[in-house]
Design an enzyme around this catalytic site. Structure first.
Site, PDB file in Angstrom:
ATOM      1  CB  SER A 238      -0.859  -0.437   1.213  1.00 32.85           C
ATOM      2  OG  SER A 238      -0.393   0.273   2.310  1.00 32.85           O
ATOM      3  CE  LYS A 239      -1.020   6.444  -3.322  1.00 35.35           C
ATOM      4  NZ  LYS A 239      -2.885   5.750  -3.122  1.00 35.35           N
ATOM      5  NE  ARG A 240       0.171   0.717   5.829  1.00 39.01           N
ATOM      6  CZ  ARG A 240       1.087  -0.349   6.206  1.00 39.01           C
ATOM      7  NH1 ARG A 240       2.181  -0.591   6.853  1.00 39.01           N
ATOM      8  NH2 ARG A 240       0.383  -1.647   6.030  1.00 39.01           N
ATOM      9  CG  HIS A 241       4.652  -1.075   2.493  1.00 34.74           C
ATOM     10  ND1 HIS A 241       3.056  -1.736   1.899  1.00 34.74           N
ATOM     11  CD2 HIS A 241       5.044  -1.477   3.808  1.00 34.74           C
ATOM     12  CE1 HIS A 241       2.779  -2.547   2.632  1.00 34.74           C
ATOM     13  NE2 HIS A 241       3.638  -2.835   3.535  1.00 34.74           N
ATOM     14  CB  ALA A 242       6.949   1.762  -1.961  1.00 38.24           C
TER      15      ALA A 242
END
Ligand code: GLU
Length: 463
Positions: A238-242
């Site tokens: 998800s956007k949390r990771h990359a």
């Protein structure tokens, strides 16, 4: 043998996600390696969440990354009649029926089932009532009550679903609009699809869709459910990771071919080979070798692949990829006396085109700021800078050999380690300690500019 037809069927509810690019890629490659067709279908029946803007983003990005469909993409929103026709066929053959259970009735049913320890699901109570269509009715599929659905998934092997656990799926809503599963199944048939390659999150839809296919008398499809794409913490990417959208990676300066390479390796590998271009994939990829376990997307792998793909470009190709990144910083790549020498020396200065463009700035523009950490480390005083400036001022032949010679002599005469002499000058010339060999850097900047920059740093430190 039947011609293989695959499809990528995105819902246009967001920009093209890299997980989507991988699904499209595997569909594309599987079709091409079997002399088949790769199709695209826009699943835009959810009017609230779908948008033309996202659809355009998805189609443009797929096409620019080279995953072009073999036929014009179709939109589900324009095919209502086809789905209605299929639903009529189901009603006429007695395989679907109208149900007028109100939300309250369904809710009560659920509660009772939960209370008696059963799995909550629609119990088929309207099946034999012979109701007619009204504004209160939905159309449901009369799903077989016994037996199993066996899915022979290319990646996951045999998966068995008990019919008794599947309830009578809604095919048409009370407003008469077709539901997702009906559209999906009808389109796969109408588009002549033979092979469904999609994310693992669709596995539970498969037995339901097979029931609709069976009821409509459609041929069987082959299935391959791809492992989820995970972040480095093994949670769904998800956007949390990359960054998750393809565009963001392009804007960072990753080559399409490197992105494709990295995505192809999400769940698939071939011995120790790491570098694959699209053509290699068409030769080497084997859908049967895709792993079941979730595949971790690690940006450091993309960085590495990108550096390899960048290194494989000719100088001209490299320059044309780099040009737009320099232009964003108002730099015309050709606006340098030694452009080819410079670009050649700097082309591996970073893993991305954006990073390389940034490291090139000092060769085209004045230094805006210095790396403070480097200054603290290498510039407790100005003495070396002042000495070297004098030596360089008196140097007549401004070439790499002559420059290297005086730097070397200074080091040995003063018994100084190389970085003590070279790093302060690098900082003066480029703002940081990153540059090709120092002699080369001085040479390429020219005598006047080099001396000017050394003076500027002397003044900066002095103040
Ligand atoms: N529209 C679905 C999605 O975007 C894909 C359905 C399918 O591939 O069958 O997840």
């Amino acid at each position: 043998m039947k011609k293989i037809v695959t499809r990528f069927a995105p819902s246009p509810t967001g920009t093209l996600h890299i997980g989507g690019v991988r699904t499209a890629l595997f569909n594309y490659v599987y079709a091409k390696q079997n002399d088949g067709l790769f199709l695209i279908r826009i699943e835009d029946t959810d009017k609230e969440r779908s948008s033309k803007e996202f659809e355009k983003n998805i189609l443009d990005n797929l096409s620019s990354i080279g995953l072009n469909p073999d036929k014009k993409p179709i939109n589900q929103s324009e095919r209502n009649e086809i789905y209605i026709k299929a639903s009529k066929q189901l009603i006429e053959s007695g395989k679907a029926y109208w149900c007028d259970c109100s939300p309250e009735t369904l809710d009560e049913m659920r509660k009772e089932q939960i209370a008696s320890g059963k799995k909550p699901m629609y119990d088929g109570r309207s099946r034999n009532l012979g109701l007619e269509q009204s504004e209160k009715t939905v159309l449901r599929l009369a799903t077989p009550e016994d037996g199993d659905i066996v899915v022979n998934d290319i990646i996951r092997g045999e998966i068995i679903f008990k019919n008794s656990e599947l309830d009578d799926l809604i095919l048409l809503r009370s407003d008469g609009s077709p539901t997702y599963h009906l559209c999906n199944v009808v389109d796969d048939f109408e588009q002549g699809v033979t092979s469904v390659i999609r994310g693992e999150d669709h596995i539970s839809n498969t037995p339901r869709q097979i029931h609709i296919q069976n009821a409509l008398g459609y041929p069987q499809l082959e299935y391959a459910h791809l492992p989820l794409v995970l972040g480095t913490d093994k949670k769904r990417l998800s956007k949390r990771h990359a960054a998750t959208s393809l565009e963001e990676y392009r804007e960072e300066g990753y080559l399409d071919s490197a992105i494709i390479n990295t995505l192809a390796r999400l769940g698939w590998s071939k011995g120790d080979n790491e570098i694959f271009y699209l053509d290699d994939l068409i030769k080497d990829f084997n859908i049967k070798e895709v792993q079941k376990a979730g595949a971790i997307f690690d940006i450091t792998k993309l960085d590495w692949a990108n550096s390899q793909h960048l290194a494989n470009l000719s100088l001209d190709e490299f320059k044309s990829h780099l040009r737009p990144f320099l232009l964003k910083n108002d730099i015309d790549i050709e606006n340098h006396r030694y452009v080819d020498l410079l670009i050649n020396a700097m082309r591996s200065s970073d893993n991305t085109l954006k990073g390389i463009a940034k490291s090139l700035e000092p060769y085209y523009k004045n230094i805006k700021s210095y790396d403070n950490r480097a200054i603290d480390k290498f510039l407790s005083d100005n003495n070396i800078l002042i000495d070297i400036k004098e030596l360089l001022l008196n140097l007549e032949d401004w070439d790499v050999d002559s420059i290297d010679r005086i730097l070397k002599t200074y080091q040995t005469d003063n018994n100084l380690p190389v970085p003590k002499v070279n790093q302060p000058i690098r900082i003066a010339l480029t703002g940081s300690t990153k540059s090709p060999s120092l002699g080369f850097t001085l040479c390429i900047l020219g005598k006047d500019l080099s001396i000017k920059r050394i003076e500027e740093l002397i003044n900066f430190i002095g103040s």
